[in-house]
Design an enzyme around this catalytic site. Structure first.
Site, PDB file in Angstrom:
ATOM      1  CG  ASN A  11      -9.167  -6.894  -3.177  1.00 56.35           C
ATOM      2  OD1 ASN A  11      -9.887  -7.105  -3.845  1.00 56.35           O
ATOM      3  ND2 ASN A  11      -7.923  -7.442  -2.848  1.00 56.35           N
ATOM      4  CE  LYS A  13      -8.910  -8.991   0.330  1.00 58.19           C
ATOM      5  NZ  LYS A  13      -8.156  -9.292   1.512  1.00 58.19           N
ATOM      6  CG  HIS A  97      -4.604 -10.118  -3.077  1.00 60.69           C
ATOM      7  ND1 HIS A  97      -4.782 -11.069  -2.061  1.00 60.69           N
ATOM      8  CD2 HIS A  97      -4.726  -8.895  -2.772  1.00 60.69           C
ATOM      9  CE1 HIS A  97      -5.210 -10.260  -0.778  1.00 60.69           C
ATOM     10  NE2 HIS A  97      -5.158  -8.783  -1.287  1.00 60.69           N
ATOM     11  CD  GLU A  99      -7.186 -12.430   0.478  1.00 56.52           C
ATOM     12  OE1 GLU A  99      -7.986 -12.325  -0.551  1.00 56.52           O
ATOM     13  OE2 GLU A  99      -6.922 -11.673   1.447  1.00 56.52           O
ATOM     14  CD  GLU A 171      -2.486  -5.749  -0.476  1.00 55.47           C
ATOM     15  OE1 GLU A 171      -3.432  -4.938   0.014  1.00 55.47           O
ATOM     16  OE2 GLU A 171      -2.706  -6.839  -0.962  1.00 55.47           O
ATOM     17  N   GLY A 177      -6.542  -8.638   6.655  1.00 57.06           N
ATOM     18  CA  GLY A 177      -7.316  -9.006   7.439  1.00 57.06           C
ATOM     19  C   GLY A 177      -7.152  -9.422   8.833  1.00 57.06           C
ATOM     20  CB  SER A 217      -5.120  -4.074   9.075  1.00 58.83           C
ATOM     21  OG  SER A 217      -5.577  -5.423   8.974  1.00 58.83           O
ATOM     22  N   GLY A 238      -8.872  -3.633   1.852  1.00 60.07           N
ATOM     23  CA  GLY A 238      -9.872  -4.960   1.811  1.00 60.07           C
ATOM     24  C   GLY A 238     -11.250  -4.488   2.678  1.00 60.07           C
ATOM     25  N   GLY A 239     -10.956  -5.074   3.938  1.00 63.75           N
ATOM     26  CA  GLY A 239     -12.136  -4.997   4.706  1.00 63.75           C
ATOM     27  C   GLY A 239     -12.707  -3.652   4.762  1.00 63.75           C
TER      28      GLY A 239
HETATM   29  P1  PGA Z   1      -7.591  -5.772   4.549  1.00 65.87           P
HETATM   30  O1  PGA Z   1      -7.201  -6.552   3.001  1.00 65.87           O
HETATM   31  O2  PGA Z   1      -7.561  -4.434   4.278  1.00 65.87           O
HETATM   32  O3  PGA Z   1      -8.729  -6.434   4.792  1.00 65.87           O
HETATM   33  O4  PGA Z   1      -6.254  -6.107   5.454  1.00 65.87           O
HETATM   34  C1  PGA Z   1      -6.208  -5.699   2.082  1.00 65.87           C
HETATM   35  C2  PGA Z   1      -6.059  -6.493   0.892  1.00 65.87           C
HETATM   36  O5  PGA Z   1      -5.965  -7.819   1.166  1.00 65.87           O
HETATM   37  O6  PGA Z   1      -5.965  -6.155  -0.166  1.00 65.87           O
END
Ligand code: PGA
Length: 258
Positions: A11, A13, A97, A99, A171, A177, A217, A238-239
């Site tokens: 993802n 973002k 999600h 967010e 999640e 994050g 994470s 994500g990251g």
């Molecule tokens: P992250 O994000 O791997 O940076 O923690 C995961 C996500 O929000 O899908």
């Protein structure tokens, strides 16, 4: 029991530009060429979808969007429909999600309509659910997960239809994050609860084959132990999906040639 093909999803973002996206895809393609026992998926921002479709054209990488609107069309400034995503080459869409829920006020009611529209349109919904830190600390995790599932899949429950192409991503908000991953046991416990709920609500056929991803994470250092859990069928990253150095070892966790 039916074999569930693992999904490794990135993802992006609101990150990367077109040049860095191309470089990343070129690296992912090299590794995906030798991978048959797992599905790899990237979710770029809307404006890059058509370009990324070209970048991945001769590969097995799937294209996902990060969100969509629930209606077919209409006066919804700034929004994108399921059919537009399909035309742009998307096979999947991330919905609900955390967010979107927390920063943009998306409720289970909206998400339910979106999952329903994705299902009707033939784009696979990746429904995200997860508790926040205070809910976990107050011992409300299972209650929150149950209520998000009931709310986000309300139309299916009421209409007694089965969301056969649904993918769920667990999640925990406190792990997104933050560098703080749920332990494999913590994640497994919730994944098992979700699979049980799916079985009780939609039947054992779906609960045996639905893929439940973990997100929060995920890194090269923790992917293998997460994927070793019986109810974890993939990850939403994500990251660590933004650069090849991290995402490729995640794709290649314990690689067995298929
Ligand atoms: P992250 O994000 O791997 O940076 O923690 C995961 C996500 O929000 O899908």
């Amino acid at each position: 029991m039916e074999k569930r093909i693992p999904i490794i999803a990135g993802n992006w973002k609101m990150h990367l530009n077109l040049a860095s996206a191309k470089e990343l895809i070129d690296e992912i393609k090299k590794t995906v060429m030798h991978t048959r026992d797992r599905e790899v998926l990237v979710a770029p921002p809307f404006v890059y979808l058509i370009s990324v479709r070209e970048f991945i054209a001769d590969s097995a990488i799937y294209l996902s969007a990060q969100n969509m609107h629930w209606d077919e069309k209409g006066a919804y400034t700034g929004e994108i429909s399921a059919s537009m995503l399909i035309e742009a080459g998307c096979t999947h869409v991330i919905l609900g999600h955390s967010e979107r829920r927390h920063l943009f006020g998306e409720t289970d009611d909206f998400i339910d309509l979106k999952v329903k529209m994705a299902h009707q349109s033939g784009i696979k919904p990746i429904l995200c659910i997860g508790e926040d830190l205070s809910q976990r600390e107050n011992g409300e995790t299972f209650e929150v997960i149950k209520s998000q599932l009931e709310g986000s899949l309300k139309s299916f429950i009421e209409q007694r239809t089965t969301p056969y192409d649904l993918i769920i991503a667990y999640e925990p908000v406190w792990a997104i994050g933050t560098g703080q991953t749920a332990t494999p046991d913590q994640a497994q416990e919730v994944h098992c609860f979700i699979r049980q709920w799916i079985g009780d609500t939609f039947g054992r056929e779906l609960s045996g084959k639905i893929r439940i991803l973990y997100g929060g994470s995920v890194k090269p250092a923790n992917i293998s132990e997460l994927m070793a859990q019986p109810d974890i069928d993939g990850v939403l990253v994500g990251g660590a999906s933004l650069n090849a150095e991290q995402f490729i070892p995640i794709i290649n966790y314990d690689k067995k040639e298929g």
